[in-house]
Design a protein around this motif. Structure first.
Motif: not given
Length: 660
Positions: A102-130
């Motif tokens: 879920t990196s913001l550094l590389i999820s940019t338009e510069k790498y979008s054509e290369i990295l689209k379709g990437t799949i991976g594991f991320a730290i579990h997250r949920r929307e926290m109330p408030g």
């Protein structure tokens, strides 16, 4: 996840630190254990990343592996991505570890054509109330001493704070002033996505766990505490290890509805989100949750993925393949290539008579005894069961003929009984004629034992019934032949044959000849009897249900004995063929024996050259044709005189004009 998608040919890239090296090592071991292979494994050397990047990308470019796992942090990843963009490497699937999924550094338009379709594991997250409302309410003016908030404000809105009339901040080449009243809702960066904030959800749960542990520690009553002699910790002066004891016992449900607890080793069960990088309207990549991994679920439900929600780099819904060799279809087996990993193989057809029902089968296996491989050798088809059945045309035809001829023989017996006092019946030893017609009828009926499913009872009966009835039949003919010779010889003056003219000789001869055959049949049944058997070898794809003769020697002895009796009968009749009489019985017996021997001599090579139901049909045909030959040669001429030439049925004509 790699095994779930069938990616057995995988490339590994790791940063040269503990995180990357340890992760790749464990993954390599698990892939090998699961039967997958590593196409290549490269290290990103951070001390000279740019020099190392060219070699890494060349390896990726020339490898046939489509799925490539990155175990590194996003700065090291960015160095390799720059080289990938420069060399224009496309068509690869990047599998992300949780450090950059879920990196913001590389999820940019510069790498979008290369990295689209990437799949991976991320730290579990949920929307926290408030939580989102809390972020919206943040203002530097409300917390002027919060330097982290001021730094966040600068980076989010790309501005600087005014300090002493001058713009001051950490960003260079920025001339815009921060007012503190900027609208957070206007931010479109990932920094402000409340659902994508790194460890916020984990921190949220951790704070609750600590709070509940402190509450339990504070609620402890002296004498009931977990420490020595039931003591409790002092809430004002507790040690970290004392609080940890309470933390391990925490078990609660948070405001999102998830249960938070610790296992025996003090760890929270592993829980991850599976994210897929997809393009959004502004060209920036977004992370879409497409599944998860929950170690607290049952084993078969640890990993759950919504494959239909994934957007692959190919743009197609089908999962791209990453294998050293194409899968072997059913009907084939894998043959390893010499000197290459086990995932690199050739597909070889299963050997004759074997099948494989799964793709990528290592071995082929034989079908059950009652089945055989289909044309594609991918499943077992039931073998056709074959025997001479009453329902099929051949079996039905033979059955009708058997019944017809047996009825015809019984009719002749009735005709002879009706005409028993006529000269032609009396002159030919009517008692032997009756017995012969009965034996002929039994011979026809014995062939019915050869038709239908060959049960154990039928197998024991049919050859024995055939042998004994035919022995009786040929013995009767032999007795008739001898009696004809004796009758003519007894007419000479002072002949010694007169004392043999009684019926006792014929009955003794018939009994003796039939007894020898019966004795051989009894020995056959006692020592090596016939039995019902399945012939699987003669014709592929068929189960021939047949009677195994048990002892072929016994079978051919019975048949040979019949041939011996028929030969003796033929020779005696042949020698007596010219005896003077208007109706010479010996001539017809000669013809009948000649026909009988011809049928059975023709039967032997035909019997030995056929198999299955046609072999049985051949024997039935031989039984009927030889029996019909005996009946027609011996009795049809007499029936012709009885029915059509009754004027010839007189004693004068039978005695004849000449005497020997």
């Amino acid at each position: 996840m790699l095994i779930y998608f069938g990616w057995t040919w995988v490339g590994l890239l790791a940063e040269d630190n503990d995180y990357g090296q340890h992760g790749v090592q464990i993954l390599h071991e698990e892939l090998t254990r699961a039967g997958a292979c590593v196409a290549f494994s490269e290290n990103i050397i951070t001390s000279r990343a740019y020099n190392n990047a060219y070699h890494i990308v060349q390896t990726i470019k020339h490898s046939t592996a489509i799925a490539i796992v990155f175990f590194c942090n996003d700065p090291a990843m960015a160095v390799v991505l720059d080289e990938i963009v420069r060399q224009n490497v496309t068509g690869k699937i990047w599998i992300a570890s949780e450090s950059w999924s879920t990196s913001l550094l590389i999820s940019t338009e510069k790498y979008s054509e290369i990295l689209k379709g990437t799949i991976g594991f991320a730290i579990h997250r949920r929307e926290m109330p408030g939580f989102k409302e809390h972020l919206n309410g943040l203002k530097p003016s409300r917390s002027p001493d919060d330097i982290l908030l001021r730094d966040f404000w600068e980076k989010s809105f790309e501005c600087k704070w005014l300090n002493g009339g001058r713009l001051q901040g950490s960003l260079e080449n920025v001339t815009q002033q921060c007012t503190g009243e900027e609208n957070l809702d206007s931010l479109k960066t990932g920094y402000y996505d409340a659902n994508n904030l790194g460890g916020a959800y984990s921190t949220y749960n951790a704070v609750y766990a600590i709070a509940l542990a402190l509450q339990d520690l504070m609620s402890c009553r002296m004498g009931q505490g977990p420490f020595h002699l039931g003591r409790c910790a002092n809430i004002m002066e507790f040690q970290p290890w004392q609080l940890l004891l309470y933390v391990k016992k925490v078990n609660f449900q948070n405001n999102v509805g998830e249960n938070i607890f610790f296992d025996k080793s003090g760890s929270i069960p592993a829980q991850y989100d599976i994210v897929n990088w997809q393009c959004c309207l502004m060209g920036r990549l977004k992370y879409v949750k497409v599944g998860g991994y929950d170690f607290s679920s049952p084993h078969e439900k640890h990993l759950f993925i919504n494959s239909s929600a994934i957007q692959w780099t190919t743009g197609e819904p089908k999962v791209p393949a990453s294998a050293c060799s194409p899968s072997c279809p059913t009907g084939y087996r894998k043959v390893p290539r010499e000197g290459e990993p086990v995932c690199c193989f050739q597909c070889a057809p299963c050997p004759q008579g074997e099948i494989s029902t799964l793709t990528d089968s290592v071995d082929c296996f034989k079908c059950p005894w009652d089945s055989w491989p289909n044309v594609g050798q991918n499943h077992c088809a039931r073998k056709k069961v074959e025997f001479l059945s009453y329902e099929e045309p051949l079996g039905a035809s033979l059955t009708i003929l058997c019944i017809f001829f047996s009825c015809l023989s019984a009719t002749l017996l009735g005709l002879f009984l009706q005409s028993r006092n006529t000269p032609i019946v009396k002159a030919n030893n009517r008692s032997l004629s009756y017995l012969l017609l009965v034996s002929l009828t039994l011979c026809f009926l014995s062939s019915l034992a050869f038709i239908g499913y060959p049960t154990q009872e039928k197998c024991l009966l049919r050859q024995v019934a055939f042998g004994i009835t035919f022995a009786l039949c040929v013995s009767c003919i032999l007795a008739k032949t001898i009696m004809v010779v004796i009758a003519f010889r007894a007419t000479k003056p002072n002949s010694n044959f007169r004392k043999w003219m009684g019926p006792q000789l014929s009955y003794i001869l018939i009994s003796a000849c039939t007894f020898v055959q019966a004795l051989m049949c009894i020995f056959w049944l006692i020592f090596n009897p016939p039995f019902s058997d399945y012939n699987l070898l003669t014709e592929p794809g068929k189960i021939i249900v047949e009677c195994n003769e048990g002892s072929p020697i016994a079978f051919w002895c019975i048949l040979g004995y019949l041939g011996l009796l028929a030969t003796i009968c033929f020779l005696v009749a042949f020698l007596a063929r010219k005896l003077p009489n208007c109706f010479n019985e010996a001539q017809f017996i000669t013809f009948s024996m000649l026909a009988f021997l011809s049928v059975w001599l023709s039967f032997i090579p035909a019997y030995l050259s056929t198999h299955g139901k046609y072999m049985v049909a051949m024997e039935v045909f031989a039984i009927m044709s030889s029996t019909f030959a005996l009946m027609s040669c011996i009795f049809f001429p007499k029936c012709y005189i009885i029915l059509l030439k009754p004027e010839n049925n007189s004693k004068t004509l039978l005695i004849g004009r000449k005497r020997p």
